[in-house]
Design an enzyme around this catalytic site. Structure first.
Site, short mmCIF file in Angstrom:
data_model
loop_
_atom_site.label_atom_id
_atom_site.label_comp_id
_atom_site.label_asym_id
_atom_site.label_seq_id
_atom_site.Cartn_x
_atom_site.Cartn_y
_atom_site.Cartn_z
N SER A 1 -19.49 117.27 33.56
CA SER A 1 -18.22 117.45 32.84
C SER A 1 -17.05 117.78 33.76
CB SER A 1 -18.39 118.51 31.74
OG SER A 1 -19.37 118.10 30.81
N GLU B 1 -30.89 111.73 33.64
CA GLU B 1 -31.28 110.82 32.55
C GLU B 1 -32.49 109.98 32.96
OE1 GLU B 1 -27.36 109.16 32.03
OE2 GLU B 1 -26.71 111.14 31.35
N HIS C 1 -31.18 110.66 38.83
CA HIS C 1 -30.24 111.22 37.83
C HIS C 1 -31.06 111.89 36.72
CE1 HIS C 1 -27.28 111.42 34.62
NE2 HIS C 1 -26.37 111.38 35.58
N ASN D 1 -20.04 107.42 37.94
CA ASN D 1 -21.27 106.88 37.37
C ASN D 1 -20.95 106.36 35.97
OD1 ASN D 1 -23.80 106.36 36.33
ND2 ASN D 1 -24.43 108.52 36.21
N GLU E 1 -26.29 118.62 39.63
CA GLU E 1 -25.82 118.36 38.28
C GLU E 1 -26.67 119.15 37.28
OE1 GLU E 1 -23.70 114.31 38.08
OE2 GLU E 1 -25.81 113.94 37.75
N LYS F 1 -22.73 104.65 33.96
CA LYS F 1 -23.91 104.57 33.07
C LYS F 1 -23.92 103.20 32.36
CE LYS F 1 -23.64 109.51 32.66
NZ LYS F 1 -24.04 110.71 31.99
N GLY G 1 -22.31 115.59 30.33
CA GLY G 1 -21.87 114.96 29.09
C GLY G 1 -21.70 115.92 27.93
C1 PEP Z 1 -23.29 112.28 35.21
O1 PEP Z 1 -23.83 111.61 34.35
O2 PEP Z 1 -23.65 112.17 36.39
C2 PEP Z 1 -22.22 113.19 34.81
C3 PEP Z 1 -21.87 114.12 35.64
O3 PEP Z 1 -21.69 113.00 33.55
P1 PEP Z 1 -20.43 113.77 32.92
O4 PEP Z 1 -19.34 113.83 33.97
O5 PEP Z 1 -20.02 112.95 31.74
O6 PEP Z 1 -20.88 115.14 32.54
#
Ligand code: PEP
Length: 255
Positions: free
Chosen positions: A214, A97, A95, A9, A167, A11, A173
């Site tokens: 992460s 966000e 997601h 992803n 997630e 973003k 992040g």
């Molecule tokens: C995400 O935004 O779906 C995500 C898992 O981000 P990150 O790997 O940076 O934590």
């Protein structure tokens, strides 16, 4: 056996010149190493068309969002029908966000899933709790509510092609990762309780449940080795060719 998935992803990152070079690099890696897993890349909308051409079918292309509306006067939205006409195979839906910044509701996410499937786009349905929800021991309840709404109109016929991404918001992040045991516990809960009560044992066994938050080269293999973790949805590390390749390799090794 479920084929593992590694989905990136991106973003709202990268100018086209850098995006193109990353797409070419991923394409070359996948064509050379032929990993034993599915790879999906979800770049920003304007890059989707070029991405499907550069990736030549070995790597699938997904969008980061999708409209719940079919077509018409919805300025700025992108419909499932438009995405489908660009050979986009997957859409990330719900997601964290989108839920927190753009205030998408569980019901709206359910509508997006329904519209996507109707237009032959498979969904990567995100769910996950905040730190506060975990600390107050509400994490399973929250994930159950999110998934029951997202799957409200998903039939037995379609469920096996949908992908769920757990997630935890506190791990996205932040550099903080759920421990493999914490992730496995939630993935098992999603499969054996949420999916199984709606779709039964056999269909629940077919659904891929990804972990996101992460994931990096140093923790991917341990996470992907857990029985109910079928790969990862990768944010930050999907922007670095070597890191993404190393995570693909971890998924392939643990297949
Ligand atoms: C995400 O935004 O779906 C995500 C898992 O981000 P990150 O790997 O940076 O934590």
């Amino acid at each position: 056996m479920r084929t593992k998935i590694v989905a990136g992803n991106w973003k709202m990152n990268m100018k086209w010149v850098d995006a193109k070079s990353l797409l070419l690099g991923i394409n070359q890696y996948v064509n050379t190493h032929k990993p034993n897993c599915e790879v999906i890349v979800c770049p920003p909308y304007p890059y989707l068309d070029n991405a499907t051409e550069i990736l030549s079918g070995k790597v699938q292309v997904g969008s980061q969002n999708i409209s719940e509306y079919e077509k018409g006067a919805y300025t700025g939205e992108i419909s499932a029908e438009i995405l489908n006409s660009f050979d986009v195979s997957y859409a990330i839906v719900g997601h964290s966000e989108r839920r927190s910044i753009f205030k998408e509701s569980n019901e709206q996410i359910g509508e997006k899933v329904k519209t996507a499937i109707k237009n032959n786009i498979n969904t990567i349905i995100c769910c996950g709790e905040t730190l506060e929800e975990r600390q107050s021991d509400n994490h399973k309840k929250i994930v159950k509510e999110q998934l029951e709404a997202a799957l409200a109109d998903v039939s037995d016929k379609d469920i096996a092609n949908q992908v769920i991404a757990y997630e935890p918001v506190w791990a996205i992040g932040t550099g903080e990762t759920a421990s493999p045991a914490q992730a496995q516990e939630m993935h098992q809960f999603i499969r054996r309780e949420i999916l199984e009560s709606k779709y039964g044992n056999d269909l629940s066994d077919k659904v891929r449940i990804l972990y996101g938050g992460s994931v990096k080269p140093g923790n991917a293999e341990e996470l992907f080795s857990k029985p109910d973790i079928d790969g990862g949805l990768i944010g930050g590390a999907s922007l670095k060719e070597d890191d993404f390749a190393s995570i693909i390799n971890a998924a392939s090794r643990t297949q």
